[in-house]
Design an enzyme around this catalytic site. Structure first.
Site, short mmCIF file in Angstrom:
data_model
loop_
_atom_site.label_atom_id
_atom_site.label_comp_id
_atom_site.label_asym_id
_atom_site.label_seq_id
_atom_site.Cartn_x
_atom_site.Cartn_y
_atom_site.Cartn_z
N LEU A 34 0.79 -1.32 -0.13
CA LEU A 34 -0.05 0.13 -0.13
C LEU A 34 0.86 1.18 -0.06
O LEU A 34 0.33 2.43 0.15
CB LEU A 34 -0.92 -0.12 1.16
N SER A 126 10.68 -1.47 -18.74
CA SER A 126 10.45 -0.20 -19.39
C SER A 126 11.11 -0.04 -20.53
O SER A 126 12.40 -0.23 -20.59
CB SER A 126 10.62 0.59 -18.41
N TYR A 151 16.25 5.38 -11.32
CA TYR A 151 14.98 4.55 -11.69
C TYR A 151 15.02 3.61 -13.04
O TYR A 151 15.03 2.44 -12.82
CB TYR A 151 13.49 5.19 -11.77
N LYS A 155 15.76 -0.86 -13.64
CA LYS A 155 14.86 -1.67 -14.67
C LYS A 155 16.20 -2.25 -15.50
O LYS A 155 16.03 -3.81 -15.68
CB LYS A 155 14.18 -0.82 -15.57
N PHE A 179 5.89 0.57 -22.98
CA PHE A 179 6.28 2.17 -23.37
C PHE A 179 5.13 2.67 -22.51
O PHE A 179 5.39 2.64 -21.36
CB PHE A 179 5.89 2.09 -24.93
N ASN A 180 4.34 3.79 -22.89
CA ASN A 180 3.80 4.78 -22.02
C ASN A 180 2.18 4.24 -21.57
O ASN A 180 1.28 4.46 -22.54
CB ASN A 180 3.74 5.96 -22.49
N ASN A 200 3.27 12.68 -14.84
CA ASN A 200 3.10 12.10 -16.50
C ASN A 200 1.96 12.88 -17.01
O ASN A 200 1.12 13.50 -16.41
CB ASN A 200 2.71 10.47 -15.97
N ARG A 232 5.67 9.97 -27.92
CA ARG A 232 5.64 8.62 -27.27
C ARG A 232 4.50 7.48 -27.94
O ARG A 232 3.80 7.89 -28.61
CB ARG A 232 5.44 8.61 -25.86
N ARG A 296 11.69 19.73 -20.73
CA ARG A 296 12.11 19.01 -19.30
C ARG A 296 13.37 18.19 -19.42
O ARG A 296 13.55 17.44 -20.21
CB ARG A 296 10.79 18.00 -19.02
P1 NAD Z 1 2.13 1.71 -9.25
O1 NAD Z 1 3.01 2.60 -8.16
O2 NAD Z 1 0.71 2.16 -9.38
O3 NAD Z 1 2.27 0.29 -8.55
C1 NAD Z 1 3.07 -0.36 -7.62
C2 NAD Z 1 2.55 -0.93 -6.59
O4 NAD Z 1 3.31 -1.72 -5.95
C3 NAD Z 1 1.61 -0.14 -5.83
O5 NAD Z 1 0.48 -0.61 -5.44
C4 NAD Z 1 2.75 -0.01 -4.62
O6 NAD Z 1 1.98 0.06 -3.32
C5 NAD Z 1 3.32 -1.41 -4.44
N1 NAD Z 1 4.72 -1.53 -3.90
C6 NAD Z 1 5.71 -0.79 -4.03
N2 NAD Z 1 6.81 -1.41 -3.22
C7 NAD Z 1 6.47 -2.48 -2.60
C8 NAD Z 1 6.86 -3.42 -1.82
N3 NAD Z 1 8.13 -3.25 -1.26
N4 NAD Z 1 6.33 -4.32 -1.27
C9 NAD Z 1 4.86 -4.65 -1.85
N5 NAD Z 1 4.31 -3.52 -2.69
C10 NAD Z 1 4.95 -2.46 -3.16
O7 NAD Z 1 2.90 1.52 -10.68
P2 NAD Z 1 2.36 0.99 -11.99
O8 NAD Z 1 2.24 2.32 -12.88
O9 NAD Z 1 1.32 0.32 -11.82
O10 NAD Z 1 3.58 0.22 -12.20
C11 NAD Z 1 3.92 -1.12 -12.15
C12 NAD Z 1 5.40 -1.55 -12.61
O11 NAD Z 1 5.61 -1.09 -13.99
C13 NAD Z 1 6.58 -1.03 -11.99
O12 NAD Z 1 7.45 -2.10 -11.77
C14 NAD Z 1 7.03 0.15 -12.93
O13 NAD Z 1 8.17 0.51 -12.67
C15 NAD Z 1 6.61 -0.46 -14.33
N6 NAD Z 1 6.53 0.48 -15.28
C16 NAD Z 1 5.58 1.34 -15.10
C17 NAD Z 1 5.31 2.27 -16.11
C18 NAD Z 1 4.37 3.57 -15.87
O14 NAD Z 1 4.51 4.36 -16.87
N7 NAD Z 1 3.38 3.52 -15.05
C19 NAD Z 1 6.02 2.14 -17.40
C20 NAD Z 1 7.08 1.18 -17.55
C21 NAD Z 1 7.17 0.43 -16.54
C1 WQD Z 2 5.27 12.16 -22.06
C2 WQD Z 2 5.43 13.26 -22.70
C3 WQD Z 2 6.83 14.93 -21.63
C4 WQD Z 2 3.88 15.99 -18.46
C5 WQD Z 2 8.09 8.11 -18.25
C6 WQD Z 2 9.19 7.58 -17.62
C7 WQD Z 2 9.49 6.29 -18.25
C8 WQD Z 2 8.28 5.22 -17.99
C9 WQD Z 2 6.86 6.14 -18.62
C10 WQD Z 2 8.27 3.94 -16.12
C11 WQD Z 2 7.14 13.85 -22.60
C12 WQD Z 2 5.22 15.49 -21.72
C13 WQD Z 2 4.62 15.42 -19.63
C14 WQD Z 2 3.62 17.23 -18.57
C15 WQD Z 2 4.29 17.30 -20.75
N1 WQD Z 2 7.88 4.91 -16.76
N2 WQD Z 2 4.66 16.23 -20.74
N3 WQD Z 2 3.90 18.18 -19.80
O1 WQD Z 2 8.47 10.80 -19.80
O2 WQD Z 2 7.77 9.67 -21.24
O3 WQD Z 2 8.02 8.39 -19.37
O4 WQD Z 2 6.83 7.40 -17.80
O5 WQD Z 2 8.89 3.01 -16.48
O6 WQD Z 2 10.44 5.78 -17.58
O7 WQD Z 2 10.13 8.51 -17.74
O8 WQD Z 2 6.11 10.02 -19.54
O9 WQD Z 2 4.00 11.04 -19.39
O10 WQD Z 2 5.98 12.15 -18.05
O11 WQD Z 2 5.48 12.25 -20.58
O12 WQD Z 2 4.65 18.02 -22.15
O13 WQD Z 2 3.07 17.90 -17.73
O14 WQD Z 2 4.79 14.13 -22.34
O15 WQD Z 2 7.79 16.13 -21.98
O16 WQD Z 2 7.25 14.20 -23.91
P1 WQD Z 2 7.76 9.66 -20.02
P2 WQD Z 2 5.71 11.31 -19.46
#
Ligand code: NAD
Ligand code: WQD
Length: 339
Positions: A34, A126, A151, A155, A179-180, A200, A232, A296
């Protein structure tokens, strides 16, 4: 009925994956501490699927808790590991916390799985591992470049840990490079719940439309792209969740061609920041207050996936459009705010 443990199962992607797994006949045990989610998500998942997943409140950084968890569920068939910290900027401020949660907890989990003889593992990786790829779209053969944040490095290192553990300990691992991920469940019962000011793009867009943020900053319009804003590959979270169900089945059916496999998960289509804004405005009927500001730091110009491998080998393809994702993200934002 195959039993799957989903770590981080109350988070954004984990909750959607839990729903898809349950809807495909899997028994799911949700594991979460949580730290970035709310226990109410359990009942929200239940209200979508009609089945309550077992919730285990466990912090994966604590080895004894992990050991006891896996002992209770040594009959599980596979594990999907979403739990991690994910804020790029925060990871620069707190690198050690990121390595503890994203690497140490991963190592604990793998050691305890090995000790229980459990070996099917799916890892959330990621597209950040590719940095600014020289060639687009990005295939799984594109080089992994030095990460520009702790971060991102978690990965890369996480993937290396898994690759090496696979050969030494007979694990079967699939790393999925997202991806995103954007959007929300079409029922508006689960979605992304960022704490504080969203980092984001899409949650910032929906919060601006909901009146919580005054203005959306567009970070730079002088990139080398058709409209000058970054590109993206925005993938609907439900499509992403479905890919996990396919990946789990591949491991359970022993259809993986190697013990360590990697797949890109995206739509294959790049969208610019301005295209995202236009899509949102079109489907919501809301006008966003936007301003072009400085770039950014750390943003790459363009990243979108070559999805051929996931399409051909997994037989999975993203089905939802950017408009679908924007409509669902907006429905979710309105539900959360009671609008
Ligand atoms: P999120 O933060 O919504 O979900 C992660 C969950 O893990 C949360 O509910 C948190 O409470 C739980 N958590 C964190 N540390 C923990 C621990 N030590 N023990 C138990 N629970 C724990 O994130 P998300 O967006 O759902 O991302 C999920 C995975 O996908 C992550 O590994 C993230 O790095 C990866 N990922 C996310 C994105 C993105 O943009 N959302 C993109 C690429 C990769
Ligand atoms: C998307 C685009 C910003 C906010 C991140 C992590 C990456 C992955 C996914 C986990 C970019 C632009 C954003 C705003 C904007 N996560 N933007 N105004 O940066 O592609 O990726 O999330 O693994 O590791 O870095 O995603 O949603 O932050 O940005 O113009 O207020 O939107 O510059 O071009 P990003 P994002």
């Amino acid at each position: 009925m195959a039993k799957i443990l989903v770590t981080g199962g109350l988070g954004f992607i984990g909750s959607h994956t839990t729903v898809e797994l349950q809807q495909n006949g899997y028994e799911v045990v949700v594991v979460d501490n949580l730290s970035n989610s709310d226990e109410k998500v359990v009942s929200r998942i239940t209200s979508i699927t009609g089945k309550e997943p077992l919730f285990e409140k466990v912090d994966l950084r604590h080895r004894e808790e992990v050991r006891a968890l896996l002992a209770r569920h040594r009959d599980m068939d596979g594990l999907i590991h979403f739990a991690a910290y994910k804020a790029v900027g925060e990871s620069v401020e707190k690198p050690l916390e990121y390595y503890e949660n994203n690497i140490w907890a991963l190592v604990c989990l793998l050691q305890e799985m090995r000790n229980q003889g459990l070996n099917n593992f799916i890892f959330s990786s990621s597209c950040t591992v590719y940095g600014q790829a020289k060639e687009l779209p990005i295939t799984e053969h594109s080089p992994v470049v030095p990460a520009n944040s702790p971060y991102g490095n978690t990965k890369q290192v996480g993937e290396e840990v898994l690759q090496q553990a696979v050969s030494a300990h007979g694990l079967n691992v699939i790393s999925l490079r997202y991806f995103n991920p954007v959007g929300a469940h079409p029922t508006a019962k689960i979605g992304e719940l960022p704490l504080g000011v969203p980092l984001n793009l899409v949650p910032f867009v929906t919060q601006t439309a909901a009146g919580i943020r005054k203005q959306l900053s567009v970070f730079g319009d002088d990139y080398d792209t058709p409209d000058g804003t970054c590109i993206r590959d925005y993938i609907h979270v439900v499509d992403l969740a479905k890919a996990h169900v396919v990946a789990v089945k591949r491991l359970l059916d022993k259809k993986n061609s190697q013990p360590y496999e990697v797949f890109n998960l995206g739509t294959g289509k790049g969208s610019s920041v301005l295209e995202v804004i236009r899509s949102f405005e079109r489907v919501s009927g809301e006008k966003l207050n936007c301003k072009i500001v400085e770039r950014r730091p750390g943003d790459v110009t363009a990243a979108y996936a070559d999805t051929t491998k996931a399409n051909d080998v997994l037989g999975w393809k993203a089905e939802k459009s950017l408009d679908d994702a924007m409509a669902d993200a907006w429905r979710w934002e309105k539900a959360v705010r009671g609008l």
